[in-house]
Motif scaffolding. Sequence first.
Motif, PDB file in Angstrom:
ATOM      1  N   LEU A 126       0.900  -1.093   0.024  1.00 28.23           N
ATOM      2  CA  LEU A 126      -0.077   0.006  -0.070  1.00 28.23           C
ATOM      3  C   LEU A 126       0.816   1.248   0.099  1.00 28.23           C
ATOM      4  N   GLU A 127       1.936   1.513   0.679  1.00 29.70           N
ATOM      5  CA  GLU A 127       2.935   2.321   0.681  1.00 29.70           C
ATOM      6  C   GLU A 127       3.590   2.733  -0.571  1.00 29.70           C
ATOM      7  N   SER A 128       3.891   1.607  -1.349  1.00 30.01           N
ATOM      8  CA  SER A 128       4.403   1.611  -2.686  1.00 30.01           C
ATOM      9  C   SER A 128       3.464   2.229  -3.709  1.00 30.01           C
ATOM     10  N   ILE A 129       2.186   1.744  -3.615  1.00 25.78           N
ATOM     11  CA  ILE A 129       1.123   2.426  -4.388  1.00 25.78           C
ATOM     12  C   ILE A 129       0.991   4.030  -4.008  1.00 25.78           C
ATOM     13  N   ALA A 130       1.028   4.237  -2.903  1.00 25.59           N
ATOM     14  CA  ALA A 130       0.894   5.666  -2.293  1.00 25.59           C
ATOM     15  C   ALA A 130       2.092   6.567  -3.029  1.00 25.59           C
ATOM     16  N   ARG A 131       3.363   6.067  -3.204  1.00 21.59           N
ATOM     17  CA  ARG A 131       4.203   6.830  -3.858  1.00 21.59           C
ATOM     18  C   ARG A 131       4.662   6.655  -5.148  1.00 21.59           C
ATOM     19  N   GLY A 132       3.718   5.814  -5.884  1.00 23.11           N
ATOM     20  CA  GLY A 132       3.618   5.799  -7.185  1.00 23.11           C
ATOM     21  C   GLY A 132       4.649   4.673  -7.906  1.00 23.11           C
ATOM     22  N   ASP A 133       5.273   3.794  -6.900  1.00 26.51           N
ATOM     23  CA  ASP A 133       5.994   2.733  -7.413  1.00 26.51           C
ATOM     24  C   ASP A 133       5.411   1.492  -7.700  1.00 26.51           C
ATOM     25  N   ALA A 134       4.922   1.290  -9.052  1.00 24.60           N
ATOM     26  CA  ALA A 134       4.207  -0.101  -9.129  1.00 24.60           C
ATOM     27  C   ALA A 134       5.065  -1.218  -9.240  1.00 24.60           C
ATOM     28  N   GLY A 135       6.358  -1.170  -9.658  1.00 21.07           N
ATOM     29  CA  GLY A 135       7.337  -2.295  -9.377  1.00 21.07           C
ATOM     30  C   GLY A 135       7.250  -2.684  -8.100  1.00 21.07           C
ATOM     31  N   ALA A 136       7.741  -1.858  -6.905  1.00 17.41           N
ATOM     32  CA  ALA A 136       7.683  -2.235  -5.636  1.00 17.41           C
ATOM     33  C   ALA A 136       6.529  -2.863  -5.154  1.00 17.41           C
ATOM     34  N   ALA A 137       5.327  -2.138  -5.599  1.00 17.66           N
ATOM     35  CA  ALA A 137       4.080  -2.698  -5.060  1.00 17.66           C
ATOM     36  C   ALA A 137       3.788  -4.303  -5.327  1.00 17.66           C
ATOM     37  N   ALA A 138       3.987  -4.399  -6.789  1.00 19.77           N
ATOM     38  CA  ALA A 138       3.887  -5.869  -7.210  1.00 19.77           C
ATOM     39  C   ALA A 138       4.804  -6.570  -6.491  1.00 19.77           C
ATOM     40  N   GLY A 139       6.124  -6.123  -6.100  1.00 25.53           N
ATOM     41  CA  GLY A 139       6.813  -7.202  -5.399  1.00 25.53           C
ATOM     42  C   GLY A 139       6.510  -7.512  -3.892  1.00 25.53           C
ATOM     43  N   TRP A 140       6.078  -6.559  -3.461  1.00 26.61           N
ATOM     44  CA  TRP A 140       5.663  -6.780  -1.815  1.00 26.61           C
ATOM     45  C   TRP A 140       4.267  -7.555  -2.054  1.00 26.61           C
ATOM     46  N   LEU A 141       3.565  -7.571  -3.004  1.00 23.21           N
ATOM     47  CA  LEU A 141       2.183  -8.117  -3.054  1.00 23.21           C
ATOM     48  C   LEU A 141       2.241  -9.383  -3.231  1.00 23.21           C
ATOM     49  N   GLN A 142       3.509 -10.112  -3.725  1.00 24.24           N
ATOM     50  CA  GLN A 142       3.880 -11.366  -3.658  1.00 24.24           C
ATOM     51  C   GLN A 142       3.912 -12.019  -2.489  1.00 24.24           C
ATOM     52  N   LEU A 143       4.130 -11.321  -1.325  1.00 18.90           N
ATOM     53  CA  LEU A 143       4.273 -11.880  -0.117  1.00 18.90           C
ATOM     54  C   LEU A 143       2.942 -12.437   0.540  1.00 18.90           C
ATOM     55  N   ARG A 144       1.793 -11.935  -0.227  1.00 24.41           N
ATOM     56  CA  ARG A 144       0.495 -12.370   0.445  1.00 24.41           C
ATOM     57  C   ARG A 144       0.182 -13.998   0.351  1.00 24.41           C
ATOM     58  N   GLU A 145      -1.005 -14.279   1.054  1.00 22.03           N
ATOM     59  CA  GLU A 145      -1.649 -15.461   0.986  1.00 22.03           C
ATOM     60  C   GLU A 145      -3.022 -15.246   0.329  1.00 22.03           C
ATOM     61  N   TYR A 146      -3.499 -16.344  -0.109  1.00 24.46           N
ATOM     62  CA  TYR A 146      -4.670 -16.255  -0.524  1.00 24.46           C
ATOM     63  C   TYR A 146      -5.842 -16.956   0.328  1.00 24.46           C
ATOM     64  N   ARG A 147      -7.079 -16.533  -0.106  1.00 23.05           N
ATOM     65  CA  ARG A 147      -8.159 -17.428   0.627  1.00 23.05           C
ATOM     66  C   ARG A 147      -8.042 -19.127   0.545  1.00 23.05           C
ATOM     67  N   PRO A 148      -8.269 -19.636   1.399  1.00 25.85           N
ATOM     68  CA  PRO A 148      -8.126 -20.973   1.239  1.00 25.85           C
ATOM     69  C   PRO A 148      -8.867 -21.810   0.302  1.00 25.85           C
ATOM     70  N   THR A 149      -8.441 -22.386  -0.676  1.00 28.22           N
ATOM     71  CA  THR A 149      -9.163 -22.973  -1.981  1.00 28.22           C
ATOM     72  C   THR A 149      -9.662 -24.107  -1.770  1.00 28.22           C
ATOM     73  N   SER A 150     -10.655 -24.148  -2.590  1.00 24.20           N
ATOM     74  CA  SER A 150     -11.615 -25.523  -2.694  1.00 24.20           C
ATOM     75  C   SER A 150     -12.304 -25.476  -3.950  1.00 24.20           C
ATOM     76  N   ARG A 151     -12.939 -26.803  -4.244  1.00 24.75           N
ATOM     77  CA  ARG A 151     -13.642 -26.878  -5.386  1.00 24.75           C
ATOM     78  C   ARG A 151     -14.771 -25.758  -5.609  1.00 24.75           C
ATOM     79  N   PHE A 152     -14.957 -24.870  -4.702  1.00 23.08           N
ATOM     80  CA  PHE A 152     -16.151 -24.110  -4.653  1.00 23.08           C
ATOM     81  C   PHE A 152     -15.628 -22.663  -4.427  1.00 23.08           C
TER      82      PHE A 152
END
Length: 777
Positions: A126-152
């Motif tokens: 979020l801080e990277s987006i605020a300062r206009g750095d899309a590359g950094a935002a995309a990099g830090w976003l890769q640290l995320r986890e997703y919702r638990p997945t299932s068939r549904f």
Amino acid sequence: MRNYLVSMAAAFLLLGALSASVFGAGDPAAPAEAVRSVQTDLSRAAAGLALDAEDAKAKLTRAERTYRGELAGAFASGGGSEAAARASEGFAAANEAASTGNEPGLAAAAAEIRTALLAGGYSLALESIARGDAGAAAGWLQLREYRPTSRFAQPNTDASLAIDEWTKGAASASDAAARVKADLLDAYQARLTKALQDAKDAEAKRFATRQAEHAASARGYFRILAPAYAEQRGDAAARKATAALDGLLAAALAGKPIGEPLAAVESELRGFRAAPLSLDEKKRLAGQLKRFASLVAVEYGRGVGGGKVLKDFEIVEASSFHTAALNAFQDLRETLEASNPSAAADIERLLNELKAILDAAAAQTSVAPASAVDEAVGKLSKAVTDAVPADWLAHSVAGDFDAVSALLDQMESAVQAGQYDRAESARLEAYAIMESGPEPRIVAFAPSFKPIIEGLFWNGVQPYKGLADLIARRASSEEIRGVRLQLDQELAKAQEAIGGGHSSRTAVAFNTATIVFREGLEAVLILAALMAGLQRGEYSHMRRPLWWGALGALGATVLTWFLARGVLASLARFGEHLEAIVSLIAVAVLLLITNWFFHKTYWTGWLQSFQKRKGRIVKGDIGQWIGMVTLGFTSIYREGFETVLFLQAMVLDAGPGAVGGGIALGMTGVVLVGLLLFLIQVKLPYKKMLVVTGVMIGSVLLTMVGTTTHVFQVVGWLPLHPIRSYEFPYWISLWFGVYATWEGIVLQIASFVFVVGSYYLARGLQRRGKREPVPAS
């Protein structure tokens, strides 16, 4: 000394600058790779502590060294400072637990570090987006986890899409930030809910280490959500919720029962939604809740009988659909409790009752009758209907598309297990949901997708084969998977085409008029042809029963319209079965009437010579009268029934005004065509009029036979052998009932032979009758 301090400060500044360059304009994947390395070493250390304490300590040391060298600087210098502090606390607790051989403590500390890294990545993105750095935002976003997945439930990638659209100038920075925030908060709240459930399950199985790990994960996830919680409920409430989670973790680490602290946590979190649902998301979840609950009853009913479990896998599938319905309810709980608390409580109670029934059946301790599940699901469906606005369930079909996807997954699993009967059952259930849910909207707003989707479900569409054909031939799972993927693409396109918003009133009126004109034209051709043949001589009295049948069908269509407003789903589910029955009656009656028409026309002089058979002729008139009424009724109602179901989707989309205008326009076109046909026939000489009438009846009969054959194949009442070498254009199938199957073509040829043969037989009998002497009276 002063120079040393200055040098050290310069070194730290340089390290900070290097960190910023590495995780800013540098490789966007670097933070994610570092985090994966830390998490791998932490996981292995926790798993191996009991077996090799020294190796576990070495892995823990390496994890901390990676964190300090590649992540801590970036965290501390930016918006991740709070996360950095928690990570440092976690490493301290981990080292202490490793030194004392405390497995639950090390597992909890590892979970604390992992969630701290997630928090840091979230803040820095979020801080990277605020300062206009899309590359950094995309990099830090890769640290995320997703919702638990299932068939549904599949991973939500809206955050990544938001960054991509912002980078390309298709979205603003504020919009991208809002979408990233909503996506990640939604994922971490789902993770929090799962961690609490996992902690409860671990206690039941007496897995102390896992119980501590899940309790620590829950607390870590909540720390990410805490600002949103405080914003909605206040700081005091946020502190109370945090204390409840601290108490849960303390109980887990101490090996005490967690039932009471877990209940306290659930009480504090009840009704909380970190990322508020959009209206479309609420509609989708409501549709999922109702649809998946209904599938619980379907699967359970197939799996039990006579107080016994007959098919274990059906109980497993019923439990899977129950879990999907429960997940949808948990996401909707806050909304439902706000709109109708008593209905929300009923839904929760009924879901718990269903779970108890399913668990008992799975363990085979007791097997409830299918009627008990049907009754519970019926009550649940009513409770959902009472709890949400009516247009949520009526207008949105997203939940139906989700259910179709889940059933197609079930089909593939059955194929992989070699259970082709089970696969066919899942395929039919998926198609039934398509028929009762999205199909009317597809026909109304994106009709070009209907034959493609229908073909992939059934006999195929070039260059792909159909699922029904492949399952019948017991094709390989790879071949079926290929068709399934293509079907997924077409379903996604159709879902996008019919959209979630309202169409323009002009488009709705035009589509309505087109459907009414197309469906009404066939009935008008039948009526016009027969009316022309009955307008002269002794047969004119047969026109009246034909009109009565037609008027009766119009009345039945209007009645169906009002009934469909209340029971649309029930009618639509059996729509093609009813259409098949009515179409068969219409074809049979039209064949009889065609034969009668030709024979009456050419046998007139011959029949008049048999004055002694008047009684028999009168009796024949009664049968013809009934036939005319039946033909007038079926020729219109078979089209009217289907039209009603299609138009209901348009009413839900644009209201009755636009649809009413379209109906009026379409009916005007139908009436004009009918009048034009009558005028042409009136001016034609009688002989030519009979030829035109015969051609019209024959063409309508061919269309009806082709359409009826196709419907019978769709519902599985006729075999299906596709013609692979050629595929007719959609408009030919739509207007003339010609489909690329051998059964359809053969039956249409047979009906053509019948019509032509009936004509020549009648003429032959007429000539023979003229040659015979007329007996004296």
